[in-house]
Design an enzyme around this catalytic site. Structure first.
Site, short mmCIF file in Angstrom:
data_model
loop_
_atom_site.label_atom_id
_atom_site.label_comp_id
_atom_site.label_asym_id
_atom_site.label_seq_id
_atom_site.Cartn_x
_atom_site.Cartn_y
_atom_site.Cartn_z
N GLY A 186 0.83 -1.22 0.00
CA GLY A 186 0.00 0.00 0.00
C GLY A 186 0.86 1.26 0.00
CD GLU A 201 -6.57 -7.19 -4.61
OE1 GLU A 201 -6.54 -7.04 -5.83
OE2 GLU A 201 -6.08 -6.36 -3.82
CE LYS A 219 -0.31 -6.57 -2.00
NZ LYS A 219 -1.33 -6.38 -0.95
N1 HSE Z 1 -6.38 -6.36 -1.24
C1 HSE Z 1 -5.13 -5.80 -0.90
C2 HSE Z 1 -4.93 -5.91 0.59
C3 HSE Z 1 -5.08 -4.37 -1.31
O1 HSE Z 1 -5.88 -6.22 1.30
O2 HSE Z 1 -3.82 -5.70 1.05
C4 HSE Z 1 -3.70 -3.81 -1.31
O3 HSE Z 1 -2.86 -4.45 -2.22
#
Ligand code: HSE
Length: 436
Positions: free
Chosen positions: A136, A192, A207
């Site tokens: 984020g 998501e 990630k």
């Molecule tokens: N769906 C992702 C999360 C959003 O909950 O971290 C950020 O990449």
């Protein structure tokens, strides 16, 4: 004043809306860094309502078809914020082909098509920036890619998914059920569009694959990330390990680098209460980056949510626009390494971990001795044992919780197979890993 740098955004969802807002409210600080005006030349979305478009004050630059952005020769930077594999991948490759630099927050395409995307970037001498893809608002890509550039990275570990961390926090502290907690996370805009990506660990796998690819200078394949999500977790184990053993359960992404191979895994893990990760709550993320020279660095911040992600994307826009304005953009690639070369991955059976095991067994003499005997025969050392007097799983027998010292996953798998064959086993054994 230099001529403006023109950007086009595809995707006006949670993150896209935040980016538009931030470009408007923080215009002065952004342009001071770029050294030129930054013009929002086009914004594209398939489903934004006219009211949403009007509210953002972008009606004059709004289009419905992505193609209009991709073929617009004035646009120098494409900001791809639609997420998902397709058509996002095609848009990014087309934009590079058309000579545009790209800013994306799309971890899915980066993790799956790392080689393809950076090969295109290299061939067309264009930049691809992606700070918003991991953590984020935490500037983890820049820290790893640039801040630690001279180090051998030995390990990366992180809470990298805001949704699952939110769910686990609410389950362990707020007494909320899994589904209610997930609904809250979705309502807050953390999840998501397909939340199974969050709860099945796929988003974390994306990630950690990206971070591991940067750190190794190769392509860490998504299929080599051993991935387990949080849907199998039993709230009673979360409460139990906290109360009796002082552990907090978190979903971790871990990459460990040896000279010849990389170990990449995603799974829920028991974290000791005194470890900083144990206090990372709700949508917050944290990541530790270990370098041979610097030691370990920890970064912490909001890992999901509109303005956190927008912060990362706008920082990318600023840095790419700055290079465009200076005429240097694309002279050097953002990420270096051999993007086509797949990293050699360590097999799951060879990965080492400590374990928490919960056996559901017939309540009769000799059972604990049998289990510890089978573990002992496989060379697995026990570091803690507990049997609650009241039935943990009502009606099914007694519960025995065992913590082990480090052993290979393969060895543990064989021991559990031996144990599963015993007549006293009443339910599937629960296995969780302990970190660090
Ligand atoms: N769906 C992702 C999360 C959003 O909950 O971290 C950020 O990449």
């Amino acid at each position: 004043m230099k001529p403006p740098v023109r950007i086009g955004i595809i995707g006006l969802g949670t993150v896209g809306t935040g980016v538009v807002q931030m470009l408007q409210t923080n215009r002065a600080v952004i342009e001071a860094k770029v050294g030129a005006p930054v013009h929002l030349a086009m914004v594209c979305d398939r489903s934004a309502t006219p009211a949403e478009v009007k509210k953002l004050g972008i009606a004059s630059v709004f289009v419905r078809k992505a193609e209009e952005v991709l073929i617009n020769p004035d646009i120098e930077i494409l900001v791809e914020l639609i997420g998902g594999y397709e058509p996002a991948r095609t848009f990014v490759l087309k934009a590079l082909h058309a000579g545009k630099h790209v800013v994306t927050a799309n971890k899915a395409i980066l993790a799956k098509y790392w080689g393809d995307i950076f090969e295109h970037a290299r061939i067309y001498r264009r930049l691809v920036y992606f700070e918003g893809a991991v953590g984020g608002g935490i500037p983890v890509i820049q820290a790893l890619n640039e801040g630690m550039a001279g180090n051998h990275i030995t390990k990366i570990a992180g809470i990298l998914n805001g949704t699952t961390n939110f769910v686990l926090t609410r389950m362990s502290q707020g007494g909320l059920g899994y589904h209610a907690a997930l609904k809250e996370a979705q309502a807050a805009g953390f999840a998501e569009s397909d939340p199974s990506f969050d709860v099945d660990g796929i988003d974390t796998a994306h990630k950690i694959a990206i971070l591991a690819s940067i750190a190794s200078g190769t392509r860490v394949r998504l299929e080599d990330v051993v991935t387990e999500g949080i849907t199998q977790l039993d709230a009673r184990d979360i409460a139990f390990v906290q109360k009796e053993f002082g552990y907090t359960v978190k979903l971790l992404g871990i990459a460990r680098f040896t000279p010849n191979a990389v170990e990449v895994r995603v799974h829920p893990a028991l974290i000791p209460a005194k470890h900083p990760f144990a206090n990372v709550q709700n949508e917050y993320n944290a990541v530790t980056l270990d370098g041979d020279a610097v030691g370990d660095i920890m970064l912490y911040g909001r890992g999901a949510g509109r303005m956190a992600a927008a912060s990362a994307v706008v920082s990318d826009i600023t840095y790419v626009a700055r290079q465009v304005a200076a005429g240097t953009a694309g002279k050097l690639p953002y990420v270096s390494g051999d993007h086509r070369k797949a990293a050699k991955a360590i097999a799951q059976a060879d990965m080492q971990a400590r374990f928490y095991l919960r056996f559901t067994v017939a309540d009769r003499p000799g059972v604990l001795a049998s289990i510890s005997g089978i573990l002992g025969k496989r060379g697995i050392s026990i570091s803690g044992v507990y049997q609650p007097e009241d039935n943990f799983v009502s009606g099914k027998g007694a519960s025995i919780m065992i913590l082990t010292r480090q052993t290979a996953e393969g060895t543990m798998g064989k021991a559990l197979k031996d144990i599963a064959r015993q007549s006293y086993i009443r339910a599937k054994t629960v296995l969780l890993r302990i970190e660090p």
